[in-house]
Design an enzyme around this catalytic site. Structure first.
Site, PDB file in Angstrom:
ATOM      1  NE  ARG A   1      -4.851   6.190  -1.410  1.00  0.00           N
ATOM      2  CZ  ARG A   1      -5.900   5.602  -1.997  1.00  0.00           C
ATOM      3  NH1 ARG A   1      -6.010   5.597  -3.291  1.00  0.00           N
ATOM      4  NH2 ARG A   1      -6.831   5.058  -1.248  1.00  0.00           N
TER       5      ARG A   1
ATOM      6  CE1 TYR B   1      -8.930  -0.449   8.660  1.00  0.00           C
ATOM      7  CE2 TYR B   1      -9.570   0.556  10.738  1.00  0.00           C
ATOM      8  CZ  TYR B   1      -8.695   0.459   9.680  1.00  0.00           C
ATOM      9  OH  TYR B   1      -7.580   1.263   9.635  1.00  0.00           O
TER      10      TYR B   1
ATOM     11  N   GLY C   1       0.845  -1.203   0.000  1.00  0.00           N
ATOM     12  CA  GLY C   1       0.000   0.000   0.000  1.00  0.00           C
ATOM     13  C   GLY C   1       0.871   1.240   0.000  1.00  0.00           C
TER      14      GLY C   1
ATOM     15  CB  SER D   1      -6.408   0.699  13.315  1.00  0.00           C
ATOM     16  OG  SER D   1      -7.344   1.733  13.545  1.00  0.00           O
TER      17      SER D   1
ATOM     18  CG  ASP E   1      -5.349  -8.393  -4.409  1.00  0.00           C
ATOM     19  OD1 ASP E   1      -5.209  -8.217  -3.177  1.00  0.00           O
ATOM     20  OD2 ASP E   1      -6.451  -8.653  -4.927  1.00  0.00           O
ATOM     21  CB  VAL E   2      -1.362  -7.701   0.054  1.00  0.00           C
ATOM     22  CG1 VAL E   2      -0.283  -6.717  -0.367  1.00  0.00           C
ATOM     23  CG2 VAL E   2      -2.590  -6.983   0.624  1.00  0.00           C
TER      24      VAL E   2
ATOM     25  CB  ALA F   1      -9.065  -6.834   9.892  1.00  0.00           C
ATOM     26  CE  LYS F   2      -5.787  -1.732   9.960  1.00  0.00           C
ATOM     27  NZ  LYS F   2      -4.599  -2.028   9.126  1.00  0.00           N
TER      28      LYS F   2
HETATM   29  P1  NAP Z   1      -4.933   4.909   1.819  1.00  0.00           P
HETATM   30  O1  NAP Z   1      -4.474   6.308   1.567  1.00  0.00           O
HETATM   31  O2  NAP Z   1      -6.295   4.509   1.385  1.00  0.00           O
HETATM   32  O3  NAP Z   1      -3.839   3.930   1.174  1.00  0.00           O
HETATM   33  C1  NAP Z   1      -3.996   2.531   1.194  1.00  0.00           C
HETATM   34  C2  NAP Z   1      -3.236   1.940   0.043  1.00  0.00           C
HETATM   35  O4  NAP Z   1      -3.398   0.498   0.098  1.00  0.00           O
HETATM   36  C3  NAP Z   1      -3.765   2.395  -1.322  1.00  0.00           C
HETATM   37  O5  NAP Z   1      -2.707   2.773  -2.167  1.00  0.00           O
HETATM   38  C4  NAP Z   1      -4.478   1.157  -1.825  1.00  0.00           C
HETATM   39  O6  NAP Z   1      -4.484   1.004  -3.234  1.00  0.00           O
HETATM   40  C5  NAP Z   1      -3.638   0.050  -1.219  1.00  0.00           C
HETATM   41  N1  NAP Z   1      -4.352  -1.230  -1.236  1.00  0.00           N
HETATM   42  C6  NAP Z   1      -5.650  -1.473  -0.955  1.00  0.00           C
HETATM   43  N2  NAP Z   1      -5.937  -2.762  -1.133  1.00  0.00           N
HETATM   44  C7  NAP Z   1      -4.794  -3.370  -1.546  1.00  0.00           C
HETATM   45  C8  NAP Z   1      -4.460  -4.691  -1.899  1.00  0.00           C
HETATM   46  N3  NAP Z   1      -5.366  -5.684  -1.887  1.00  0.00           N
HETATM   47  N4  NAP Z   1      -3.192  -4.965  -2.281  1.00  0.00           N
HETATM   48  C9  NAP Z   1      -2.253  -3.983  -2.331  1.00  0.00           C
HETATM   49  N5  NAP Z   1      -2.510  -2.699  -1.998  1.00  0.00           N
HETATM   50  C10 NAP Z   1      -3.775  -2.399  -1.621  1.00  0.00           C
HETATM   51  O7  NAP Z   1      -4.860   4.549   3.368  1.00  0.00           O
HETATM   52  P2  NAP Z   1      -3.945   5.058   4.574  1.00  0.00           P
HETATM   53  O8  NAP Z   1      -4.772   5.983   5.385  1.00  0.00           O
HETATM   54  O9  NAP Z   1      -2.622   5.491   4.097  1.00  0.00           O
HETATM   55  O10 NAP Z   1      -3.831   3.707   5.407  1.00  0.00           O
HETATM   56  C11 NAP Z   1      -2.694   2.848   5.376  1.00  0.00           C
HETATM   57  C12 NAP Z   1      -2.855   1.804   6.470  1.00  0.00           C
HETATM   58  O11 NAP Z   1      -2.991   2.451   7.743  1.00  0.00           O
HETATM   59  C13 NAP Z   1      -4.076   0.912   6.311  1.00  0.00           C
HETATM   60  O12 NAP Z   1      -3.783  -0.393   6.717  1.00  0.00           O
HETATM   61  C14 NAP Z   1      -5.068   1.538   7.281  1.00  0.00           C
HETATM   62  O13 NAP Z   1      -6.044   0.635   7.704  1.00  0.00           O
HETATM   63  C15 NAP Z   1      -4.153   1.972   8.391  1.00  0.00           C
HETATM   64  N6  NAP Z   1      -4.687   3.011   9.260  1.00  0.00           N
HETATM   65  C16 NAP Z   1      -5.018   4.226   8.761  1.00  0.00           C
HETATM   66  C17 NAP Z   1      -5.527   5.199   9.620  1.00  0.00           C
HETATM   67  C18 NAP Z   1      -5.910   6.561   9.125  1.00  0.00           C
HETATM   68  O14 NAP Z   1      -6.480   7.333   9.937  1.00  0.00           O
HETATM   69  N7  NAP Z   1      -5.643   6.944   7.887  1.00  0.00           N
HETATM   70  C19 NAP Z   1      -5.709   4.904  10.980  1.00  0.00           C
HETATM   71  C20 NAP Z   1      -5.357   3.644  11.451  1.00  0.00           C
HETATM   72  C21 NAP Z   1      -4.840   2.699  10.587  1.00  0.00           C
HETATM   73  P3  NAP Z   1      -5.643   1.671  -4.163  1.00  0.00           P
HETATM   74  O15 NAP Z   1      -5.410   3.130  -4.081  1.00  0.00           O
HETATM   75  O16 NAP Z   1      -5.368   1.141  -5.541  1.00  0.00           O
HETATM   76  O17 NAP Z   1      -6.931   1.228  -3.589  1.00  0.00           O
END
Ligand code: NAP
Length: 255
Positions: free
Chosen positions: A16, A155, A13, A143, A64-65, A158-159
């Protein structure tokens, strides 16, 4: 700092958000970095923009992970390109929020598949190389939602699962020189939280302001906050730390 010179970091991931910020952090600290993301073109674009140090390389990999064949091919490509694998950040993720009674089984499976099975498949493939080397570090992304979060049964489960997975891998892989920890972010300003705001009918800016107000340090998190915690846990600075979950949430879970 050059804590990762000569090392190879794989960030899922990584195209971005939090993953991209972490890929940049590892690159700045000397690592060669593989950005793994669903869309190969986005992964390659981010990889090409990383602030690499001299002698380091970057690779974008579309994978795709949640699919074993895709993961095997991705890890093989990384190893072919760089010849080693030192750090794995299991960060790829998505959300499909809904109250339990409205949550389709397909959304349960999707979220479990990407977060939990994805971390399992990637770790299993990566540890082979780490065991061969006798060293490595895995950082899983949990998370604050692991503690319970209305509308996020899939979610949250999973977390929380990621935390048990982390502790178990730490026990199994510690004797092989591999440390396994987790970061548990609170609210981080990314496309993921912006999408949640829009779904709730709130402007992303306003959503951030409200969340900052409810957080002891009075701001929301930035992707760089998770990048620095991940880099620490993956570095030799954390050489005696394994099986831990580090909450990076501005105090959201304590006050
Ligand atoms: P994000 O901006 O939505 O980025 C997630 C990335 O994962 C995207 O590039 C997405 O690709 C990719 N992805 C989704 N499904 C995938 C798959 N099957 N195989 C490979 N890549 C895949 O999210 P983020 O906010 O940076 O979050 C990153 C991590 O932190 C996640 O695990 C999230 O649950 C965790 N997290 C985030 C927050 C928060 O507040 N943002 C809080 C707690 C935990 P596409 O763009 O192509 O879909």
């Amino acid at each position: 700092m050059d804590r990762f010179t000569g090392r190879v970091a794989v960030i899922t991931g990584g195209a971005r958000g939090i993953g991209r910020a972490t890929a940049e952090r590892f690159a700045r600290e000397g690592a060669s970095v593989a950005v793994v993301d669903l869309d190969e073109a986005s992964a390659a674009r981010t990889a090409a923009e990383l602030p690499l140090t001299e002698g380091a390389g970057a690779l974008g990999v579309g994978a795709d992970v949640s699919r074993a064949d895709s993961v095997e091919a991705a890890v093989a490509r990384v190893h072919e390109r760089f010849g080693r694998l030192d750090v794995l950040m299991n960060n790829a993720g998505l959300i499909r929020d809904n109250l339990l009674f409205k949550m389709p089984e397909s959304d349960w499976d999707l979220v479990m598949g990407v977060h939990l099975k994805g971390a399992f498949l990637m770790s299993k493939a990566a540890q082979r190389h780490m065991v061969e080397q006798g060293s490595g570090a895995i950082v899983n992304v949990s998370s604050t939602s692991a503690l319970g979060s209305r509308g996020q049964a899939n979610y949250s489960a999973a977390k929380a699962g990621i935390q048990g997975f982390t502790r178990t891998l730490a026990a199994e892989l510690g004797p092989k020189g591999i440390r396994v920890n987790a970061v548990a972010p609170g609210f981080i300003a990314t496309e993921m939280t912006d999408a949640t705001a829009r779904r709730l009918g709130v402007e992303p800016e306003e959503f951030r302001r409200l969340n900052a107000e409810a957080t002891p340090v009075r701001r929301v998190g930035r992707p760089e906050d998770i990048a620095s915690a991940t880099a620490y846990l993956a570095s030799d600075d954390a050489g005696f730390i394994t099986g831990q979950v580090l909450y990076v949430d501005g105090g959201a879970t304590v006050g």
